[in-house]
Design an enzyme around this catalytic site. Structure first.
Site, PDB file in Angstrom:
ATOM      1  N   GLU A  60       0.733  -1.231   0.012  1.00 25.18           N
ATOM      2  CA  GLU A  60      -0.098   0.076   0.056  1.00 25.18           C
ATOM      3  C   GLU A  60       0.934   1.305  -0.095  1.00 25.18           C
ATOM      4  O   GLU A  60       0.526   2.302  -0.694  1.00 25.18           O
ATOM      5  CB  GLU A  60      -1.039  -0.095   1.211  1.00 25.18           C
ATOM      6  CG  GLU A  60      -2.201  -0.904   1.113  1.00 25.18           C
ATOM      7  CD  GLU A  60      -1.958  -2.306   1.385  1.00 25.18           C
ATOM      8  OE1 GLU A  60      -0.836  -2.546   1.756  1.00 25.18           O
ATOM      9  OE2 GLU A  60      -2.660  -3.232   1.129  1.00 25.18           O
ATOM     10  N   PHE A  86      -6.688  -1.330   4.909  1.00 30.70           N
ATOM     11  CA  PHE A  86      -5.517  -1.308   4.887  1.00 30.70           C
ATOM     12  C   PHE A  86      -4.521  -0.063   4.652  1.00 30.70           C
ATOM     13  O   PHE A  86      -3.364   0.024   4.117  1.00 30.70           O
ATOM     14  CB  PHE A  86      -5.425  -2.246   3.603  1.00 30.70           C
ATOM     15  CG  PHE A  86      -6.032  -3.380   3.613  1.00 30.70           C
ATOM     16  CD1 PHE A  86      -6.216  -3.750   4.596  1.00 30.70           C
ATOM     17  CD2 PHE A  86      -6.201  -4.338   2.522  1.00 30.70           C
ATOM     18  CE1 PHE A  86      -6.863  -5.231   4.888  1.00 30.70           C
ATOM     19  CE2 PHE A  86      -6.882  -5.151   2.671  1.00 30.70           C
ATOM     20  CZ  PHE A  86      -7.226  -6.029   3.748  1.00 30.70           C
ATOM     21  N   HIS A 127     -11.350  -5.544   8.498  1.00 30.20           N
ATOM     22  CA  HIS A 127     -12.212  -5.205   7.240  1.00 30.20           C
ATOM     23  C   HIS A 127     -13.384  -4.568   7.439  1.00 30.20           C
ATOM     24  O   HIS A 127     -14.449  -4.935   6.640  1.00 30.20           O
ATOM     25  CB  HIS A 127     -12.472  -6.817   6.678  1.00 30.20           C
ATOM     26  CG  HIS A 127     -11.026  -7.694   6.283  1.00 30.20           C
ATOM     27  ND1 HIS A 127     -10.319  -8.232   7.080  1.00 30.20           N
ATOM     28  CD2 HIS A 127     -10.342  -7.771   4.973  1.00 30.20           C
ATOM     29  CE1 HIS A 127      -9.364  -9.042   6.647  1.00 30.20           C
ATOM     30  NE2 HIS A 127      -9.376  -8.494   5.176  1.00 30.20           N
TER      31      HIS A 127
END
Length: 324
Positions: A60, A86, A127
Site C-alpha cells: 500500500e 489497509f 475489514h
C-alpha cells in the site's frame, strides 16, 4: 435514468471520467483482471487497457507513492485500497506526503483514494473499520462519504476532477442493497455540500454513509407516532456544510448526530463542537451522539450487532432527544 445500485453508481462515474479524460487511470490490488475486490472495475481492463488499469503488488505504501508521483507529473490517479483498513500501511504517504504536498511545493496533487469501509459484513477488525476521521483531522485532504447511488456517482466524478487529494469512503454494506434512479449522463455532486434527505420539524439527525439509511428507517417509525424527524446527509466530511447544519438546528432545535465510526473523537464530535459554538442559542436540548462502541469490530455477527450502530439505537436516541 437508469436504476443503479450503489456500487454501479461508483463504477459508472469512474468509467465516465476515464472515457472523458485520458489522464485518469486506476491502480490497486486486483483492479485489472479480477475487476477489483468487489468488482467496481470489472471490464475496465478490456476497455481501457493495461496502461490505464494497473494491477499492483500488495504494497500500500508503494501504491500511494507511485500515485503521488504520477499526479505530480500531470496524471489523475484513482487508487483502490481493497479495504479501507489497509490504508494504515500507507498512512505516512497519505498524511505526511500527500496531505502536505501543495503547501510544500505549490503543486496540485489530484489523487483520488477509494476506501471500501464499514461493518455488517462480519469481516472482523481488519475489514470493517470506518477510519474517515483520521483524514478529516489532516489539513490538505478532502474526505467524502456518499450514502446513495446518485451521490456515489456524482461524488466520484467530483473527486477525480478536484485538484486536491480526495479520500472517497464507500460503504461496503450499501454496495448491492441500495438502488435508485440515476441519470446516465454525467453530473457532479459538489464536494462540501450536504443534502436534506428528509424534511422534518421536531428533531434533526446529522449523519453520513450507512447511518443515513438507519436514520431514515428510524424517522419512518417515529413519524407513525407523530414525531417529525429531519435527516441531513453530510455527504462531505471535510470540508463540511456548516450552513446546512445551522439551518436544521435553527429549524428543530434538537439534534442527534449519528455515524457508524467509533463514538470517541469521531466526526460527530466535530459537528457537535460546531453546533455548540455557533448554534448554541438555537438549541432546545443538548446535542446527542449515536455511534458504534469504542471496541474493535468482532467477527461474530452477534457481537457485531451489539457494538455497531443500528436503527434501533438511532431510534432510541431520538426518543431520548424528543423527551428532553
Amino acid at each position: 435514468m437508469a436504476v443503479m445500485t450503489y456500487i454501479e453508481g461508483i463504477s459508472a462515474g469512474l468509467r465516465e471520467e476515464m472515457r472523458r479524460d485520458p489522464r485518469v487511470y486506476i491502480m490497486g490490488e486486483d483492479v485489472g483482471i479480477y475487476g477489483g475486490a468487489f468488482k467496481v472495475t470489472k471490464g475496465f481492463l478490456d476497455e481501457f487497457g493495461p496502461d490505464r488499469v494497473y494491477d499492483t503488488p500488495l504494497a500500500e505504501s508503494a501504491i500511494m507513492g507511485v500515485g503521488i508521483g504520477c499526479a505530480l507529473t500531470g496524471l489523475r490517479p484513482v487508487i483502490e485500497f481493497q479495504f479501507a483498513d489497509f490504508i494504515t500501511s500507507a498512512f505516512n504517504q497519505v498524511v505526511n506526503n500527500l496531505g502536505t504536498m501543495y503547501y510544500r511545493s505549490n503543486m496540485p496533487c489530484p489523487v483520488t483514494i477509494r476506501c471500501p469501509s464499514g461493518a455488517n459484513v462480519h469481516g472482523g477488525p481488519f475489514h470493517s473499520q470506518n477510519p474517515e476521521t483520521w483524514f478529516v483531522h489532516t489539513p490538505g485532504l478532502k474526505v467524502v462519504a456518499p450514502s446513495t447511488p446518485y451521490d456515489a456517482k456524482g461524488l466520484i466524478v467530483a473527486a477525480i476532477q478536484d485538484d486536491d487529494p480526495v479520500l472517497y469512503f464507500e460503504h461496503k454494506f450499501l454496495y448491492r442493497r441500495i438502488k435508485e434512479d440515476v441519470p446516465e449522463e454525467s453530473f457532479i455532486v459538489p464536494i462540501g455540500k450536504a443534502d436534506l434527505k428528509r424534511e422534518g420539524s421536531d428533531l434533526s439527525v446529522v449523519c453520513y454513509g450507512a447511518a443515513v439509511h438507519l436514520a431514515l428507517e428510524a424517522a419512518d417509525k417515529l413519524q407513525q407516532e407523530g414525531i417529525s424527524v429531519e435527516v441531513l446527509d453530510m455527504r462531505s466530511l471535510y470540508p463540511y456544510d456548516k450552513e446546512a447544519i445551522a439551518r436544521t438546528v435553527k429549524k428543530t432545535g434538537r439534534v442527534l448526530i449519528a455515524h457508524e465510526d467509533f463514538l470517541t473523537a469521531g466526526c460527530g464530535a466535530e459537528f457537535a463542537a460546531f453546533i455548540g459554538q455557533e448554534c448554541f442559542e438555537m438549541l432546545d436540548a443538548p446535542v446527542i451522539r449515536a455511534a458504534s462502541m469504542d471496541v474493535p469490530f468482532p467477527f461474530s455477527s452477534v457481537l457485531e450487532e451489539h457494538m455497531v450502530l443500528t436503527t434501533a439505537k438511532v431510534e432510541s436516541a431520538l426518543r431520548k432527544l424528543a423527551q428532553f
